[in-house]
Design a protein around this motif. Structure first.
Motif, PDB file in Angstrom:
ATOM      1  N   TYR A 162       0.838  -1.205   0.000  1.00 45.88           N
ATOM      2  CA  TYR A 162       0.000   0.000   0.000  1.00 45.88           C
ATOM      3  C   TYR A 162       0.877   1.261   0.000  1.00 45.88           C
ATOM      4  N   VAL A 163       1.877   1.300   0.872  1.00 46.02           N
ATOM      5  CA  VAL A 163       2.745   2.475   0.981  1.00 46.02           C
ATOM      6  C   VAL A 163       3.478   2.703  -0.337  1.00 46.02           C
ATOM      7  N   GLN A 164       3.960   1.630  -0.940  1.00 44.81           N
ATOM      8  CA  GLN A 164       4.670   1.749  -2.214  1.00 44.81           C
ATOM      9  C   GLN A 164       3.748   2.299  -3.311  1.00 44.81           C
ATOM     10  N   LYS A 165       2.512   1.831  -3.359  1.00 46.85           N
ATOM     11  CA  LYS A 165       1.558   2.329  -4.349  1.00 46.85           C
ATOM     12  C   LYS A 165       1.250   3.810  -4.115  1.00 46.85           C
ATOM     13  N   GLN A 166       1.160   4.218  -2.871  1.00 46.23           N
ATOM     14  CA  GLN A 166       0.894   5.629  -2.549  1.00 46.23           C
ATOM     15  C   GLN A 166       2.038   6.523  -2.984  1.00 46.23           C
TER      16      GLN A 166
END
Length: 136
Positions: free
Chosen positions: A128-132
């Motif tokens: 999730y953090v990487q996609k954000q």
């Protein structure tokens, strides 16, 4: 037993099996377009998967699965329960000891199940953090 009785018995068993799998699928349907996913294979060969729906940096919904033993399945379920409703920062603090607190004492031979559940959850949050970051 007559031939027609055998056909009826087989038909009833088949109907029960189809209903059982249909109910299982409806109750555990895959999450469409999750914001975060992870699939981790442990050293023991068990695979755990987790999908998260995240709204306003809070875990709104979880879906999980494991092809491992019952303890493995309990651990991934506990990790998902712990994440439910929490912010990303709160989820990052969840570790295997929290999972063990939910599941109960585990034999030494199955401590890796709690570790695998923690790793799967943290990989999902990392996804999730990487996609954000990519979207920024």
């Amino acid at each position: 037993m007559e031939l027609s009785g055998i056909f009826v018995a087989v038909g009833v068993v088949l109907l029960v099996v189809v209903c059982w799998f249909g109910f299982y699928y409806l109750a555990n349907s895959p999450m469409l377009s999750p914001e975060a996913t992870a699939k981790v294979v442990g050293n023991c060969g068990d695979t755990m998967e987790m999908s998260l729906r995240i709204r306003d940096d809070r875990v709104e919904k979880t879906r999980y699965s494991s092809d491992g033993c019952s303890i493995s399945q309990q651990c991934i379920e506990a990790a998902a329960m712990l994440a439910q409703g929490k912010t990303i920062e709160e989820v990052r603090k969840i570790n295997m000891m929290h999972v063990i607190d939910i599941v109960g004492d585990l034999p030494d031979s199955h401590l890796h199940c709690a570790q695998l559940a923690e790793t799967t959850l943290q990989h999902a949050i990392g996804d999730y953090v990487q996609k954000q970051r990519r979207m920024s």
